[in-house]
Write a protein that holds these residues in place. Sequence first.
Motif, PDB file in Angstrom:
ATOM      1  N   TYR A   1       0.793  -0.873   0.020  1.00  0.00           N
ATOM      2  CA  TYR A   1       0.117  -0.062   0.338  1.00  0.00           C
ATOM      3  C   TYR A   1       0.670   1.067  -0.070  1.00  0.00           C
ATOM      4  O   TYR A   1       2.257   0.901   0.675  1.00  0.00           O
ATOM      5  N   LEU A   2       0.025   2.293  -0.620  1.00  0.00           N
ATOM      6  CA  LEU A   2       1.001   3.590  -0.717  1.00  0.00           C
ATOM      7  C   LEU A   2       0.209   4.593  -0.214  1.00  0.00           C
ATOM      8  O   LEU A   2      -1.038   4.648  -0.650  1.00  0.00           O
ATOM      9  N   TRP A   3       0.565   5.484   0.936  1.00  0.00           N
ATOM     10  CA  TRP A   3      -0.046   6.624   1.477  1.00  0.00           C
ATOM     11  C   TRP A   3       0.726   7.949   1.678  1.00  0.00           C
ATOM     12  O   TRP A   3       1.250   8.048   1.330  1.00  0.00           O
ATOM     13  N   ARG A   4      -0.421   8.846   0.907  1.00  0.00           N
ATOM     14  CA  ARG A   4       0.003   9.776   0.229  1.00  0.00           C
ATOM     15  C   ARG A   4      -0.430  10.902   1.177  1.00  0.00           C
ATOM     16  O   ARG A   4      -1.580  11.430   1.268  1.00  0.00           O
ATOM     17  N   ASP A   5       0.735  11.466   1.733  1.00  0.00           N
ATOM     18  CA  ASP A   5       0.597  12.784   3.320  1.00  0.00           C
ATOM     19  C   ASP A   5       0.634  13.903   1.775  1.00  0.00           C
ATOM     20  O   ASP A   5       2.200  14.449   1.455  1.00  0.00           O
ATOM     21  N   ALA A   6      -0.383  15.386   2.104  1.00  0.00           N
ATOM     22  CA  ALA A   6      -0.194  16.288   1.477  1.00  0.00           C
ATOM     23  C   ALA A   6       1.007  17.056   1.692  1.00  0.00           C
ATOM     24  O   ALA A   6       1.458  17.756   3.058  1.00  0.00           O
ATOM     25  N   GLY A   7       2.524  18.075   0.617  1.00  0.00           N
ATOM     26  CA  GLY A   7       3.465  18.657   1.351  1.00  0.00           C
ATOM     27  C   GLY A   7       3.321  20.109   0.788  1.00  0.00           C
ATOM     28  O   GLY A   7       1.851  20.167   0.239  1.00  0.00           O
ATOM     29  N   ALA A   8       4.428  20.828   0.888  1.00  0.00           N
ATOM     30  CA  ALA A   8       4.475  22.384   0.795  1.00  0.00           C
ATOM     31  C   ALA A   8       4.562  22.153  -0.748  1.00  0.00           C
ATOM     32  O   ALA A   8       4.762  21.515  -1.286  1.00  0.00           O
ATOM     33  N   ALA A   9       3.557  23.283  -1.723  1.00  0.00           N
ATOM     34  CA  ALA A   9       3.974  22.960  -2.863  1.00  0.00           C
ATOM     35  C   ALA A   9       3.868  22.050  -3.988  1.00  0.00           C
ATOM     36  O   ALA A   9       4.463  21.821  -4.885  1.00  0.00           O
TER      37      ALA A   9
END
Length: 236
Positions: free
Chosen positions: A21-29
């Motif tokens: 599984y891949l989890w994505r956390d929103a980052g800057a820009a």
Amino acid sequence: MDFIEITPRLYMLRFSIGQAYLWRDAGAAGDDELTLVDAGWADAADEIEAAIRGAGMRPENIRRIVLTHGHGDHVGAAGELAGRFGAEVMAHRLDAPVVRGEVPVPEPVLLDWEVPLYERAHTAVPHPPATRVDRELEDGDELGFGDGARVVHTPGHTDGSVAIHLPHHGVLFTGDTVASVGEVQLGVFHVDRERARTSMRELASLAPGVVCFGHGEPLTVDAAAVLRAAADRDTP
């Protein structure tokens, strides 16, 4: 390998046996931070990289690879991906020596009907190379992603099996303690089946909204009730 969106932050990488599984956390820009939970097969690094790029994300942003346990279909490409992209590899203290190749993979105690399944799976899955472990985990450790992801030690499948719980998002990664093959049920190939049952009941008590298994389709509807019913059904 299939790459499937489960939620806008959560993706499944499905192999012929098992999944990661891949989890994505929103980052800057828009510079998103990525976490892999397990790493598929030993020869899958190129496919995993291509799938992530194809989904519009950058594999260079993989910050960590969290291994739920030390079996080959979960350790898989962890070492190669970590080497390419500088990711931190994490595994429970009790399975870390297996991941590093210092001790052999523990043999499960098989039920009669599991024997042919195990023989086929054992032959089909490539044996992963010895893989470094940068951080040895313990129960309750916070992992730095998913707004507070935490380790839940779930001994039974292996001594150092873990689940990963994201309470803020209601997401639970069970590793191989629980499976969803035909129906949600206790997984197979455990070193200690009774401890695995106990671990399954603990996971059910977390009442997750989404459950991601090492084998089988994720639960996204009535997940807490289905997992609780499965745990109750499997109680001797």
